[in-house]
Motif scaffolding. Sequence first.
Motif, mmCIF file in Angstrom:
data_model
loop_
_atom_site.group_PDB
_atom_site.id
_atom_site.type_symbol
_atom_site.label_atom_id
_atom_site.label_comp_id
_atom_site.label_asym_id
_atom_site.label_seq_id
_atom_site.Cartn_x
_atom_site.Cartn_y
_atom_site.Cartn_z
ATOM 1 N N HIS A 118 39.919 27.118 43.975
ATOM 2 C CA HIS A 118 41.208 27.237 43.290
ATOM 3 C C HIS A 118 41.759 28.644 43.489
ATOM 4 O O HIS A 118 41.095 29.483 44.088
ATOM 5 C CB HIS A 118 41.078 26.902 41.801
ATOM 6 C CG HIS A 118 40.209 27.840 41.020
ATOM 7 N ND1 HIS A 118 38.858 27.983 41.252
ATOM 8 C CD2 HIS A 118 40.488 28.700 40.008
ATOM 9 C CE1 HIS A 118 38.352 28.863 40.409
ATOM 10 N NE2 HIS A 118 39.321 29.329 39.644
ATOM 11 N N HIS A 120 42.602 31.272 41.506
ATOM 12 C CA HIS A 120 42.447 32.466 40.674
ATOM 13 C C HIS A 120 41.970 33.639 41.530
ATOM 14 O O HIS A 120 41.220 33.465 42.491
ATOM 15 C CB HIS A 120 41.481 32.205 39.512
ATOM 16 C CG HIS A 120 42.105 31.409 38.404
ATOM 17 N ND1 HIS A 120 41.394 30.573 37.583
ATOM 18 C CD2 HIS A 120 43.397 31.334 37.993
ATOM 19 C CE1 HIS A 120 42.216 30.009 36.704
ATOM 20 N NE2 HIS A 120 43.440 30.449 36.938
ATOM 21 N N HIS A 123 38.636 34.267 43.173
ATOM 22 C CA HIS A 123 38.178 33.327 44.199
ATOM 23 C C HIS A 123 38.896 33.525 45.531
ATOM 24 O O HIS A 123 38.576 32.858 46.505
ATOM 25 C CB HIS A 123 38.350 31.879 43.706
ATOM 26 C CG HIS A 123 37.510 31.607 42.499
ATOM 27 N ND1 HIS A 123 36.322 30.920 42.548
ATOM 28 C CD2 HIS A 123 37.659 31.999 41.206
ATOM 29 C CE1 HIS A 123 35.781 30.882 41.339
ATOM 30 N NE2 HIS A 123 36.576 31.532 40.507
ATOM 31 N N HIS A 176 41.850 23.444 35.063
ATOM 32 C CA HIS A 176 41.517 24.870 34.930
ATOM 33 C C HIS A 176 42.575 25.685 35.677
ATOM 34 O O HIS A 176 42.987 26.743 35.230
ATOM 35 C CB HIS A 176 40.124 25.124 35.510
ATOM 36 C CG HIS A 176 39.791 26.579 35.698
ATOM 37 N ND1 HIS A 176 39.508 27.417 34.656
ATOM 38 C CD2 HIS A 176 39.732 27.344 36.826
ATOM 39 C CE1 HIS A 176 39.273 28.642 35.120
ATOM 40 N NE2 HIS A 176 39.408 28.621 36.431
ATOM 41 N N ASP A 195 35.319 26.677 39.377
ATOM 42 C CA ASP A 195 35.318 26.896 37.922
ATOM 43 C C ASP A 195 35.510 25.594 37.139
ATOM 44 O O ASP A 195 35.585 25.610 35.915
ATOM 45 C CB ASP A 195 36.429 27.886 37.533
ATOM 46 C CG ASP A 195 36.088 29.305 37.974
ATOM 47 O OD1 ASP A 195 34.999 29.505 38.547
ATOM 48 O OD2 ASP A 195 36.913 30.204 37.750
HETATM 49 ZN ZN LIG Z 1 39.226 30.236 37.713
#
Ligand SMILES: [Zn+2]
Length: 319
Positions: A118, A120, A123, A176, A195
Motif C-alpha cells: 500500500h 503509506h 512502504h 487501512h 499492514d
Molecule cells: Zn500502512
Amino acid sequence: MNKTIALMLALLATQASAGTVPGSLDVQWNEGATDCTATPQPPLQVHAYEPQTFVLRQNPCASFEANFLYLLIGSERALLIDTGALADPAQMPLAETVLGLLPERAGARMPLVVAHSHGHQDHRAGDPQFASLPSVEVVATDPASVQAFFGIDPWPGTGSVDLGDRMVRVVAAPGHHPAQVVFHDDRTGLVLTGDFLLPGRLLVDDAVAYRASAQRVIDFLGARPVTHVLGGHIEMDAAGGLYGYGSRHHPGERRLELTKADLLALPAVFAEFNGFYSRHANFAITNPIRNLTAMAIAALAVLALAIWGLVRFLRRRRK
Ligand SMILES: [Zn+2]
Ligand SMILES: [Zn+2]
C-alpha cells in the motif's frame, strides 16, 4: 495411533501445502536497541526463505517502523514488495542489496518490478532508489495504477502478475489504505499482507471497506495452500504485549509469521470492534484517529469541568 489414521493425517498435511516449495523462517530478527548510537546496527537484514524468496527487514534503529520487505524471483522477472521507510541509500542501501540478489538472465540482470502492499510512506520511501535504474519498473501507489498493473477489474477485486513459472495473485484489500493489496504466491504458498494483517496494530481507516476486504481475502484464498501469513511489521513481543508507538527496541519480539487461522479470525474480531479497539491474541484492531478524537473530547470535557469548578470557587469566595 492406528496406521490408517496416521497415513490419512500425513496425507492431509501434505495436501495443505500441496505443490508449494518449502522454506525456512528460522531467523532471529535484529531487535534494535534502547540506545541506537551506542549500539550500531546493520541497517538491513536479508533472510533467504528459499533460494528464490527473500525476506528483508529494516532495522528498528534505522527506522522505528522496522518494515519487512519481500523479494520474489521468477524465471523471467522479480517482484519487490515495498521499499520501506528510508529514502537515503547511505542510511539504507536497499536498491544495491536487492539488485545484488537478482540472478542474471542472458548476460544481464533480471528485470525487476517494484510494487507495494500500500501507499503509506513507510512502504514506499525507498522508491527513488529504483526510479532511474534500467530494467526496473516502479508501480505507483494510487488505486488506479495498482488496478491497471495487476489487472484488477473491477476494483476492489483480484488480479495477478506472472514472474515466469511463478504466478503471484493480488487481492485488493482497502480499509487501512485505499490501495492496500494482499499477495498470494503460488510457488511458496506465502500470503504477504503489508499492514492489512500483522502481529501488531491493524489501523482502521475505513471499517466498512476493511471488513469487506477481510471477507474478500478469505473467499479468494479458499482452498489455496497457505504456508505462512507475513505482514509489514512486528509490533508485539512473544507474550502478546504491544511495543510503545515509535519504539526502536523490540526485546523478545514475537515471530513474524501468522497463520491462515489468524486470517480466518479477522471477521470475528471485527464483529467485536466498537469503532475504537478490538483485541485478538496475535493482533489488535484499532482506529487511531477516533481514539485521538475521543481522547481530545475527554480532555476538553475535563478542562471545561475544571474551569467551571474554578469559576464557582472564585464566585463563592467573593460572596
Ligand atoms: Zn500502512
Ligand atoms: Zn506500515
